[in-house]
Design a protein around this motif. Structure first.
Motif, PDB file in Angstrom:
ATOM      1  N   UNK A 126      59.159  42.965  74.020  1.00  0.00           N
ATOM      2  CA  UNK A 126      59.667  44.197  74.642  1.00  0.00           C
ATOM      3  C   UNK A 126      60.816  44.830  73.875  1.00  0.00           C
ATOM      4  N   UNK A 127      61.684  44.008  73.289  1.00  0.00           N
ATOM      5  CA  UNK A 127      62.839  44.567  72.590  1.00  0.00           C
ATOM      6  C   UNK A 127      62.409  45.354  71.359  1.00  0.00           C
ATOM      7  N   UNK A 128      61.195  45.071  70.847  1.00  0.00           N
ATOM      8  CA  UNK A 128      60.736  45.751  69.633  1.00  0.00           C
ATOM      9  C   UNK A 128      60.219  47.147  69.912  1.00  0.00           C
ATOM     10  N   UNK A 129      59.890  47.474  71.153  1.00  0.00           N
ATOM     11  CA  UNK A 129      59.275  48.763  71.459  1.00  0.00           C
ATOM     12  C   UNK A 129      60.210  49.926  71.142  1.00  0.00           C
ATOM     13  N   UNK A 130      61.493  49.746  71.377  1.00  0.00           N
ATOM     14  CA  UNK A 130      62.413  50.843  71.132  1.00  0.00           C
ATOM     15  C   UNK A 130      62.920  50.923  69.708  1.00  0.00           C
ATOM     16  N   UNK A 131      62.672  49.896  68.916  1.00  0.00           N
ATOM     17  CA  UNK A 131      63.200  49.867  67.553  1.00  0.00           C
ATOM     18  C   UNK A 131      62.165  50.248  66.504  1.00  0.00           C
ATOM     19  N   UNK A 132      60.883  50.186  66.862  1.00  0.00           N
ATOM     20  CA  UNK A 132      59.830  50.340  65.870  1.00  0.00           C
ATOM     21  C   UNK A 132      59.832  51.716  65.211  1.00  0.00           C
ATOM     22  N   UNK A 133      60.117  52.771  65.966  1.00  0.00           N
ATOM     23  CA  UNK A 133      60.002  54.126  65.409  1.00  0.00           C
ATOM     24  C   UNK A 133      60.997  54.398  64.308  1.00  0.00           C
ATOM     25  N   UNK A 134      62.108  53.697  64.249  1.00  0.00           N
ATOM     26  CA  UNK A 134      63.117  53.969  63.233  1.00  0.00           C
ATOM     27  C   UNK A 134      62.658  53.582  61.832  1.00  0.00           C
ATOM     28  N   UNK A 135      61.576  52.817  61.712  1.00  0.00           N
ATOM     29  CA  UNK A 135      61.094  52.418  60.388  1.00  0.00           C
ATOM     30  C   UNK A 135      60.487  53.585  59.617  1.00  0.00           C
ATOM     31  N   UNK A 136      60.256  54.717  60.278  1.00  0.00           N
ATOM     32  CA  UNK A 136      59.785  55.892  59.561  1.00  0.00           C
ATOM     33  C   UNK A 136      60.812  56.371  58.544  1.00  0.00           C
ATOM     34  N   UNK A 137      62.049  55.977  58.722  1.00  0.00           N
ATOM     35  CA  UNK A 137      63.105  56.367  57.777  1.00  0.00           C
ATOM     36  C   UNK A 137      62.893  55.767  56.391  1.00  0.00           C
ATOM     37  N   UNK A 138      62.031  54.754  56.278  1.00  0.00           N
ATOM     38  CA  UNK A 138      61.760  54.146  54.980  1.00  0.00           C
ATOM     39  C   UNK A 138      60.908  55.053  54.091  1.00  0.00           C
ATOM     40  N   UNK A 139      60.272  56.073  54.683  1.00  0.00           N
ATOM     41  CA  UNK A 139      59.580  57.076  53.878  1.00  0.00           C
ATOM     42  C   UNK A 139      58.129  56.790  53.567  1.00  0.00           C
ATOM     43  N   UNK A 140      57.476  55.916  54.318  1.00  0.00           N
ATOM     44  CA  UNK A 140      56.059  55.629  54.078  1.00  0.00           C
ATOM     45  C   UNK A 140      55.215  56.310  55.154  1.00  0.00           C
ATOM     46  N   UNK A 141      54.091  56.871  54.735  1.00  0.00           N
ATOM     47  CA  UNK A 141      53.252  57.633  55.660  1.00  0.00           C
ATOM     48  C   UNK A 141      52.544  56.722  56.658  1.00  0.00           C
ATOM     49  N   UNK A 142      51.950  55.644  56.152  1.00  0.00           N
ATOM     50  CA  UNK A 142      51.184  54.752  57.026  1.00  0.00           C
ATOM     51  C   UNK A 142      52.107  53.739  57.698  1.00  0.00           C
ATOM     52  N   UNK A 143      51.884  53.536  58.976  1.00  0.00           N
ATOM     53  CA  UNK A 143      52.747  52.652  59.754  1.00  0.00           C
ATOM     54  C   UNK A 143      51.892  51.936  60.788  1.00  0.00           C
ATOM     55  N   UNK A 144      51.999  50.598  60.840  1.00  0.00           N
ATOM     56  CA  UNK A 144      51.194  49.800  61.763  1.00  0.00           C
ATOM     57  C   UNK A 144      52.094  48.817  62.502  1.00  0.00           C
ATOM     58  N   UNK A 145      51.959  48.789  63.829  1.00  0.00           N
ATOM     59  CA  UNK A 145      52.636  47.793  64.635  1.00  0.00           C
ATOM     60  C   UNK A 145      51.652  46.652  64.908  1.00  0.00           C
ATOM     61  N   UNK A 146      52.039  45.435  64.547  1.00  0.00           N
ATOM     62  CA  UNK A 146      51.148  44.287  64.724  1.00  0.00           C
ATOM     63  C   UNK A 146      51.926  43.114  65.312  1.00  0.00           C
ATOM     64  N   UNK A 147      51.163  42.156  65.767  1.00  0.00           N
ATOM     65  CA  UNK A 147      51.713  40.850  66.150  1.00  0.00           C
ATOM     66  C   UNK A 147      50.918  39.800  65.383  1.00  0.00           C
ATOM     67  N   UNK A 148      51.491  39.318  64.299  1.00  0.00           N
ATOM     68  CA  UNK A 148      50.795  38.311  63.495  1.00  0.00           C
ATOM     69  C   UNK A 148      50.576  37.033  64.287  1.00  0.00           C
TER      70      UNK A 148
END
Length: 465
Positions: A126-148
């Motif tokens: 649950x704590x990851x849901x609010x933090x995931x969107x900030x990774x767009x700042x890294x500048x990559x077009x493709x973005x995938x949320x996974x649970x390995x």
């Protein structure tokens, strides 16, 4: 041979790269631990997805900030593998959020000019849901949320990966020989792999325990493909208090179980230890082929004409169960007699797969029994009616006898030695099984026997000698 497409899993330490590697390869080859920096060498495994195949690489963590020559080797190796890949999976920690090290990794990956898929792992929490969107700042077009860990989102990730790869037919990597390098820590196992490959395939350091996982490296040798398995050093149980050491040892034992031939390495510059003999017993007990190599032969002080003879004699005395294994004296550092390792290992593989014609085997058994018949033991004399080889790798011979308990282990060892002297089977143990087959006279005299059956097989007794 057509080269496989390569996909490399990269990122900073402890973001779940090895867990993702295991999930995508549907196995547990990569060592996973909560401690950061566990992965040092590069793991490789073929992955098939919707008619496409590619080689997936698990690399060590980047930009850990640790000032250590060994860690610098790990990071340099990870960047080298990333530069030679076709697609990069940039793994970040969705639970921890974006940190400055992620920007450093992203900068290095952009310099490769390769397709990069940004993968936010641990997104199931649950704590990851609010933090995931900030990774767009890294500048990559493709973005995938996974649970390995649970496999969520990995199917969509593989769909995206195969879109970036040229279409190829799914196929498995064929290996003519699987050769495991085993030994105690710091005997030069990784150095031997590097000497055979001709480059720094695995990371080498003077400190014991550098290799923590079992690493597969494929090499072409005389139009054959050989898979070298560099295993972690196997320590004494008393010295494996940490759970990471225990996991490394278990991975090493697993690699020995699935190899064809094992190279048992010893350090020629120090005395043979009980742990060396213990390690040598693992491939023997697993019925694998064995070749013994004394490494660092160039560093042995005051060598004489009889030095290697005395060293081999001492090893034979301490490990009588390996009297069938050839012994080599090599130097991985100077590549002295390194070519003999593959030659000997291949010869052992061929010996293990050899079949002896039944008629020829029975003629030998008849000559042996005529020269030295089974002694009186277990209340009677043993009698061998028939012999046949029922299996290979390891060679397994079944003796049809009147009573299995009439044959003691000394006579079976004598039979084993005579068979080896006649047919070879270098580097491999010979299994002897006994199947009881009672004659018509025995059946008639036995109070519990069925008079309607002339003969029968009562039980089998296996003896590995």
């Amino acid at each position: 041979m057509k080269k496989n497409c390569v996909v490399a899993v990269v990122g900073r330490p402890n973001v779940g790269k090895s867990t993702l590697f295991n999930r995508l390869t549907r196995g547990r080859r990569a060592l996973v631990h909560k401690q950061a920096g566990v992965t040092r060498d590069v793991q490789r495994k073929l992955v098939e997805w919707t008619g496409h195949s590619f080689e997936l690489l698990d690399t060590g963590g980047l930009f850990s900030g640790i000032n250590d020559p060994l860690i610098e080797q790990v990071e340099a190796r990870a960047l080298k593998e990333a530069a030679n890949a076709d697609v990069l999976l940039f793994v970040v920690d969705a639970e921890a959020g974006l940190i400055p090290t992620d920007f450093d990794v992203a900068k290095k990956l952009r310099e490769t000019h390769l397709p990069v898929l940004l993968v936010a792992n641990k997104a199931e929490r649950p704590v990851a849901k609010g933090l995931a969107t900030e990774f767009h700042r890294l500048g990559f077009e493709t973005y995938h949320e996974v649970s390995a860990l649970h496999g969520e989102g990995t199917g969509d990730l593989l769909d995206e990966v195969v879109k970036l790869l040229p279409r190829s037919s799914a196929r498995e990597l064929h290996s003519d020989l699987r050769l495991a390098i085993a030994g105690v820590p710091n005997v030069g196992k990784s150095s031997l792999v590097n000497a055979i490959v001709g480059e720094e395939a695995n990371i080498v350091d003077s400190r014991p325990g550098t290799t923590r996982d079992s690493i597969d490296v494929s090499v072409a040798w005389r139009k054959r493909r050989i898979t070298l398995v560099d295993t972690a050093g196997i320590k004494r149980k008393a010295r494996t208090s940490e759970d990471l050491d225990i996991l490394s040892t278990l991975k090493s034992l697993e690699s020995i179980e699935r190899c064809d031939v094992a190279v048992v390495m010893l350090d020629a510059t120090r005395d043979i230890s009980n742990q060396d003999i213990k390690v040598a017993s693992y491939p023997h007990n697993a019925a694998r082929g064995v070749v013994v190599c004394f490494n660092k032969w160039d560093a042995v002080p005051k060598k004489g004409d009889k030095t290697y003879v005395e060293m081999e004699r001492q090893f034979r005395r301490m490990s009588g169960f390996l009297d069938y294994a050839p012994v080599l004296f090599i130097s991985a550092k100077s590549t002295q007699r390194v070519d003999k390792v593959l030659e000997t290992a291949w010869r052992i593989k061929e010996e293990r797969e050899k079949r002896i014609p039944t008629a020829e085997l029975n003629r030998l058994i008849a000559r042996i029994v005529e020269k030295s018949p089974p002694p009186f033991y277990g209340g009677g004399n043993g009698k061998i009616f028939y012999a046949t080889q029922v299996d290979v790798a390891p060679p397994t011979i079944t003796l049809f006898v009147n009573r299995a308990n009439h044959f003691n282990r000394y006579y079976l060892r004598y039979l084993n030695n005579q068979i080896r002297e006649a047919f070879g089977f270098e580097g491999s143990l010979i299994r002897i099984e006994m199947a009881e087959r009672r004659s018509a006279k025995d059946t008639k005299d036995s109070p519990r026997a069925r008079p309607t059956r002339r003969s029968r097989i009562k039980k089998k007794k296996r003896v590995a000698t």
